[in-house]
Design a protein around this motif. Structure first.
Motif, PDB file in Angstrom:
ATOM      1  N   ALA A  63      87.015  39.142   9.947  1.00 41.07           N
ATOM      2  CA  ALA A  63      85.599  39.530   9.842  1.00 41.07           C
ATOM      3  C   ALA A  63      85.046  39.288   8.452  1.00 41.07           C
ATOM      4  N   TYR A  64      85.943  39.148   7.469  1.00 41.30           N
ATOM      5  CA  TYR A  64      85.534  39.020   6.073  1.00 41.30           C
ATOM      6  C   TYR A  64      85.836  37.649   5.474  1.00 41.30           C
ATOM      7  N   CYS A  65      86.257  36.701   6.284  1.00 45.74           N
ATOM      8  CA  CYS A  65      86.696  35.406   5.764  1.00 45.74           C
ATOM      9  C   CYS A  65      85.939  34.247   6.400  1.00 45.74           C
ATOM     10  N   LYS A  66      85.801  33.188   5.624  1.00 39.10           N
ATOM     11  CA  LYS A  66      85.355  31.920   6.178  1.00 39.10           C
ATOM     12  C   LYS A  66      86.592  31.222   6.721  1.00 39.10           C
ATOM     13  N   ARG A  67      86.702  31.182   8.019  1.00 40.59           N
ATOM     14  CA  ARG A  67      87.921  30.681   8.643  1.00 40.59           C
ATOM     15  C   ARG A  67      88.112  29.189   8.392  1.00 40.59           C
ATOM     16  N   LYS A  68      89.364  28.803   8.107  1.00 45.35           N
ATOM     17  CA  LYS A  68      89.729  27.402   7.974  1.00 45.35           C
ATOM     18  C   LYS A  68      90.709  27.036   9.078  1.00 45.35           C
ATOM     19  N   GLU A  69      90.616  25.818   9.545  1.00 48.37           N
ATOM     20  CA  GLU A  69      91.469  25.372  10.631  1.00 48.37           C
ATOM     21  C   GLU A  69      92.935  25.464  10.235  1.00 48.37           C
ATOM     22  N   ASN A  70      93.745  25.999  11.126  1.00 45.45           N
ATOM     23  CA  ASN A  70      95.193  26.146  10.938  1.00 45.45           C
ATOM     24  C   ASN A  70      95.559  27.068   9.776  1.00 45.45           C
ATOM     25  N   ALA A  71      94.648  27.940   9.392  1.00 42.70           N
ATOM     26  CA  ALA A  71      94.916  28.899   8.314  1.00 42.70           C
ATOM     27  C   ALA A  71      94.808  30.317   8.868  1.00 42.70           C
ATOM     28  N   THR A  72      95.693  31.183   8.415  1.00 45.43           N
ATOM     29  CA  THR A  72      95.677  32.562   8.864  1.00 45.43           C
ATOM     30  C   THR A  72      94.714  33.397   8.029  1.00 45.43           C
TER      31      THR A  72
END
Length: 276
Positions: free
Chosen positions: A164-173
């Motif tokens: 909820a607090y992150c800019k998601r990156k592909e294949n990253a946790t």
């Protein structure tokens, strides 16, 4: 084969005039300025492998950033005594190399790190930020309650999925362990959040601060920031706090240098959420 040595650089910078750490074409960045200055002093491409502990975003400051690079041993031996002062004369005033230390070859500024610690500074004074500190302090337009801020912070400590607090990156946790999160009010009235974790995903610290501030001024309940941890996508309700209030103040490493490689191997393993 040419013998090479690894150097640890302790770096500080005012992020106001930089487009972040990472080198970018046509943009002024911390890595770009450091590389250009090293090339000027040592020769183009002599210093290689510049690697940083944490890639700060545009406008974010650092007083305790760490990076490493590799040099031919003979170059280091020739320049060791005066290199720091020579670089200081040529670097712009908004970035400083505070120390250059020879370290084992398996030291990795990024992967050997055990923690990163940030501070975020806020003033709720009715007149705003002091002029001499306006580049490092966020002026908040409402009174903030220290107890409420700390109550909101308490629910975010520990290992959680911070999607909820992150800019998601592909294949990253987005699984992270926050080991410290608290607020203090300094004698000058400034409110300072200290946030420490093994690592952070993009925009995570400023998103956490943004959520805590609306709990601190009473517009959200103090348990609201922690309630968002159940979400698996970035929350549109969270406003990312401005970059200029944030400073990277410390990066930790194992006390025993023989542990650098083991720590680096451990960090590279993908964090997998528990199924229990």
């Amino acid at each position: 084969m040419e013998e090479r040595i690894r150097l640890r650089l302790d770096v500080a910078y005012d992020g106001t005039g930089f487009s972040g750490w990472a080198a970018q074409p046509e943009r002024r960045t911390v890595a770009g300025v450091l590389t250009a200055t090293l090339d000027l002093v040592l020769g183009a491409g002599v210093a290689t492998g510049l690697t940083v502990a944490g890639r700060t975003d545009a406008g974010v400051h650092a007083s305790g950033q760490v990076c490493h690079l590799d040099l031919p041993a003979e170059v280091w031996q020739a320049h060791e005594g005066g290199l720091l002062r020579r670089l200081a004369r040529l670097l712009p005033p908004d970035v400083r190399i505070r120390a250059m230390t020879e370290v084992p070859a398996d030291f990795d500024a990024r992967f050997s790190a055990t923690f990163r610690r940030y501070e975020y500074r806020v003033t709720d004074a009715p007149w705003g930020a002091e002029p001499l500190r306006r580049h490092e302090v966020l002026a908040w337009p409402r009174p903030l309650d220290l107890a409420a801020l700390n109550a909101a912070a308490a629910g975010l400590v520990g290992e959680h999925d911070f999607a909820a607090y992150c800019k998601r990156k592909e294949n990253a946790t987005t699984l992270r362990e926050v080991t410290r999160l608290d607020w203090r009010r300094d004698p000058d009235g400034l409110l300072v959040a200290t946030v420490q974790a093994d690592a952070f995903c993009q925009a995570m610290v400023r998103s956490l601060v943004g959520a805590m501030l609306v709990a601190g001024d009473g517009r959200r309940p103090v348990d609201w920031p922690a309630s968002l941890l159940s979400r698996r996508e970035r929350s549109s309700e969270v406003t990312v706090a401005p970059a200029h209030g944030l400073t990277l103040v410390a990066v930790g490493y194992p006390d025993d240098p023989t542990e650098y490689a083991r720590r680096a191997d451990l960090t590279r393993r993908l964090r997998v959420p528990s199924t229990s």
